[in-house]
Motif scaffolding. Structure first.
Motif, PDB file in Angstrom:
ATOM      1  N   ASP A   8      79.032 147.293 -52.253  1.00  0.00           N
ATOM      2  CA  ASP A   8      78.443 146.810 -53.501  1.00  0.00           C
ATOM      3  C   ASP A   8      77.822 145.435 -53.312  1.00  0.00           C
ATOM      4  OD1 ASP A   8      79.154 149.089 -54.840  1.00  0.00           O
ATOM      5  OD2 ASP A   8      80.869 148.208 -55.885  1.00  0.00           O
ATOM      6  N   SER A  11      74.527 145.825 -51.566  1.00  0.00           N
ATOM      7  CA  SER A  11      73.512 146.343 -52.481  1.00  0.00           C
ATOM      8  C   SER A  11      72.955 145.224 -53.354  1.00  0.00           C
ATOM      9  CB  SER A  11      74.104 147.451 -53.364  1.00  0.00           C
ATOM     10  OG  SER A  11      74.441 148.582 -52.598  1.00  0.00           O
ATOM     11  N   ASP A  12      73.842 144.383 -53.834  1.00  0.00           N
ATOM     12  CA  ASP A  12      73.430 143.232 -54.634  1.00  0.00           C
ATOM     13  C   ASP A  12      72.593 142.265 -53.805  1.00  0.00           C
ATOM     14  OD1 ASP A  12      73.831 141.528 -57.169  1.00  0.00           O
ATOM     15  OD2 ASP A  12      74.610 140.186 -55.616  1.00  0.00           O
ATOM     16  N   LYS A  35      65.602 146.313 -58.604  1.00  0.00           N
ATOM     17  CA  LYS A  35      66.864 147.055 -58.566  1.00  0.00           C
ATOM     18  C   LYS A  35      66.617 148.535 -58.827  1.00  0.00           C
ATOM     19  CE  LYS A  35      70.833 148.687 -60.631  1.00  0.00           C
ATOM     20  NZ  LYS A  35      71.000 149.791 -61.616  1.00  0.00           N
ATOM     21  N   ILE A  39      67.870 150.585 -55.685  1.00  0.00           N
ATOM     22  CA  ILE A  39      69.212 151.134 -55.903  1.00  0.00           C
ATOM     23  C   ILE A  39      69.158 152.468 -56.637  1.00  0.00           C
ATOM     24  CG2 ILE A  39      71.502 150.695 -56.871  1.00  0.00           C
ATOM     25  CD1 ILE A  39      70.647 148.806 -54.557  1.00  0.00           C
ATOM     26  N   ASP A  40      68.298 152.569 -57.657  1.00  0.00           N
ATOM     27  CA  ASP A  40      68.231 153.782 -58.462  1.00  0.00           C
ATOM     28  C   ASP A  40      67.183 154.778 -57.961  1.00  0.00           C
ATOM     29  OD1 ASP A  40      70.139 152.579 -60.144  1.00  0.00           O
ATOM     30  OD2 ASP A  40      68.562 151.560 -61.282  1.00  0.00           O
ATOM     31  N   LYS A  59      64.925 147.465 -48.008  1.00  0.00           N
ATOM     32  CA  LYS A  59      65.990 148.462 -47.818  1.00  0.00           C
ATOM     33  C   LYS A  59      66.140 148.764 -46.333  1.00  0.00           C
ATOM     34  CE  LYS A  59      67.041 151.670 -50.751  1.00  0.00           C
ATOM     35  NZ  LYS A  59      67.084 152.883 -51.610  1.00  0.00           N
TER      36      LYS A  59
END
Length: 238
Positions: A8, A11-12, A35, A39-40, A59
């Motif tokens: 996590d 990812s942040d 984000k 992330i989505d 990424k």
């Protein structure tokens, strides 16, 4: 004490590195949009393809960074070019991963960047100096100061025709994590303070700025702690 870095947290870190570093260079995507993309896996609106690719590249970069950290990959010229190749893929035409071939200038700067034919040797000296300073450092503050000082020198070398800032800031994060200390992510809302540190080479101010950012980073890291750990950690005094 050791604090392990969770999925996590990474990812942040990915979202913030992608948003802030590209926004400093003029990318108009918001952190929320970044984000959503990273992330989505959702593109929230029609947008400029270059801006989209700039954030998507992070990424690939952060995944590579994690692998490099796990294997303690040393910084060298090929490593620096590989960062540029990833971060500038489909964002800077025809030069991703290649040192400059034409002399460049930094607008308003009182220095002349290193000429193209001297870039490889200048970066080798830069790498050796960074390694030497970190090895001699007696405490975390001295490591931070070494990384910041060498960041200024990297921007003076300006080894690429474009993308020097984002590569330099990626090297700050990598160098911190490789030394097992809190990373330093320059936020776009503090762009002017950051640019002033580069322009004036005021190490006292740059250090104060970095320590503030690391304090905020620790808060985020602790809030995102979970049991899903990478084999990576940092040392902090609590």
């Amino acid at each position: 004490m050791k604090i392990y870095l969770s999925n996590d947290y990474f990812s942040d870190l990915l979202v913030r590195m992608a948003h802030h570093s590209t926004a400093i260079e003029g990318n108009t995507l918001t952190q929320g949009e970044t984000k959503s993309i990273l992330i989505d896996n959702y593109i929230p609106r029609a947008m400029n393809m270059r801006e989209l690719n700039e954030v998507l590249n992070y990424k690939s970069y952060v995944n590579q960074m994690i692998d490099d950290l796990k294997h303690d990959v040393s910084i060298n010229n090929e490593f620096i070019k590989s960062i540029h190749a990833i971060l500038c893929n489909n964002a800077i035409d025809g030069v991703a991963g290649r040192f400059k071939t034409i002399p460049n200038l930094v607008i308003g700067a009182d220095f002349t960047p290193t000429p193209p034919y001297l870039v490889p040797s200048a970066l080798e000296d830069w790498r050796a100096n960074l390694q030497y300073q970190i090895e001699l450092a007696k405490n975390t503050d001295e490591i931070i100061e070494s990384i910041l000082r060498q960041h200024i020198q990297f921007e003076h070398i300006h080894p690429f025709s474009d993308g020097n800032g984002r590569v330099g800031r990626a090297l700050i994060v990598y160098s911190c994590l490789q030394a097992h200390i809190l990373p330093i992510v320059i936020p776009v809302n503090d762009k002017q303070r950051y640019i002033n540190c580069l322009n004036t080479e005021n190490m006292a101010e740059f250090m104060a700025f970095a320590k503030e950012l690391q304090a905020n980073e620790l808060i985020r890291l602790q809030a995102l702690a979970n049991n899903n750990e990478h084999d990576l950690y940092i040392e902090v005094d609590l």
